[in-house]
Enzyme design. Structure first.
Site, PDB file in Angstrom:
ATOM      1  CG  HIS A   1       0.798   6.539   5.623  1.00 35.01           C
ATOM      2  ND1 HIS A   1       1.997   7.012   6.113  1.00 35.01           N
ATOM      3  CD2 HIS A   1       1.013   5.229   5.340  1.00 35.01           C
ATOM      4  CE1 HIS A   1       2.888   6.022   6.129  1.00 35.01           C
ATOM      5  NE2 HIS A   1       2.324   4.934   5.675  1.00 35.01           N
TER       6      HIS A   1
ATOM      7  CG  HIS B   1       0.161   0.956   7.276  1.00 29.45           C
ATOM      8  ND1 HIS B   1       1.200   0.507   8.050  1.00 29.45           N
ATOM      9  CD2 HIS B   1       0.725   1.809   6.381  1.00 29.45           C
ATOM     10  CE1 HIS B   1       2.336   1.066   7.659  1.00 29.45           C
ATOM     11  NE2 HIS B   1       2.069   1.865   6.637  1.00 29.45           N
ATOM     12  CD  GLU B   2      -0.812   2.299   2.911  1.00 25.29           C
ATOM     13  OE1 GLU B   2      -0.402   3.459   2.771  1.00 25.29           O
ATOM     14  OE2 GLU B   2      -0.052   1.326   3.097  1.00 25.29           O
TER      15      GLU B   2
ATOM     16  CD  GLN C   1       3.620   5.677   2.486  1.00 22.38           C
ATOM     17  OE1 GLN C   1       2.633   5.147   2.010  1.00 22.38           O
ATOM     18  NE2 GLN C   1       4.658   4.998   2.940  1.00 22.38           N
TER      19      GLN C   1
ATOM     20  CB  CYS D   1       5.770   1.864   6.981  1.00 23.30           C
ATOM     21  SG  CYS D   1       5.258   3.388   6.167  1.00 23.30           S
ATOM     22  CG  LEU D   2       6.750   0.839   0.854  1.00 22.05           C
ATOM     23  CD1 LEU D   2       6.002   1.185  -0.427  1.00 22.05           C
ATOM     24  CD2 LEU D   2       7.871  -0.147   0.580  1.00 22.05           C
TER      25      LEU D   2
ATOM     26  N   GLY E   1       0.831  -1.200   0.000  1.00 20.50           N
ATOM     27  CA  GLY E   1       0.000   0.000   0.000  1.00 20.50           C
ATOM     28  C   GLY E   1       0.858   1.239   0.000  1.00 20.50           C
TER      29      GLY E   1
HETATM   30 NI    NI Z   1       3.190   3.068   5.366  1.00 21.45          NI
END
Ligand code: NI
Length: 164
Positions: A135, A131-132, A51, A89-90, A46
């Site tokens: 963000h 999670h997303e 991000q 997480c990226l 995701g």
């Molecule tokens: Ni993330």
């Protein structure tokens, strides 16, 4: 399409609250295309627009079929159950933590043309929704755990488990 740079923890964009999308125009479509390319390249599950430095309520998630779904202005309508598992997480590369999330959730969002739809997810997909969407409100998963693990630590723990 173009790859966008994924911002990492400490970048101010990651702690901002994103604004709703109002114009379903070519700029949104380019953003979505770029986010999907960036997510595929990063091999993630995701990605939220913040991000990549765009403070709009736009998310791409990978569904249970492995297909990417575009969620514009997503909201979580309902949830049930509970799951505890490793999350990463990226924007926090190489670090993972145990996070408890609901097991199932239903999200309502708009597609790139502005049409509303609902999507149900469970397991990893539900984890990804929460999670997303966090963000988009300027939060990272690390806020849900006291302890982060590196990949090396996780590998070592797995070996210990195997020997026990
Ligand atoms: Ni993330």
């Amino acid at each position: 399409m173009a790859l966008r740079k994924i911002l990492t923890q400490g970048d101010p964009a990651l702690s901002k609250v994103c604004r709703p999308v109002e114009n379903f125009d070519h700029r949104l479509h380019t953003l979505l295309d770029d986010m999907k390319e960036t997510l595929a390249q990063a091999n993630g599950l995701g990605l939220a627009a913040s991000q990549v430095g765009i403070l709009r309520r736009v998310v791409v998630v990978v569904d249970s079929q492995g297909e990417m779904v575009e969620l514009v202005n997503p909201v979580i309508l309902s949830w049930e159950g509970e799951q505890t598992g490793l999350e990463g997480c990226l924007s926090v590369p190489g670090q993972y933590g145990m996070v408890t999330r609901p097991y199932k959730a239903v999200v309502r969002a708009q597609d790139r043309a502005g049409n509303q739809f609902e999507m149900e997810g469970e397991g990893v997909v539900a984890r990804c929704f929460f999670h997303e969407l966090e963000h988009l409100d300027g939060h990272l998963f690390v806020e849900h755990t006291d302890r982060l693990y590196t990949t090396e630590e996780l590998d070592a723990m797995e070996q210990e488990d195997g020997q026990a």
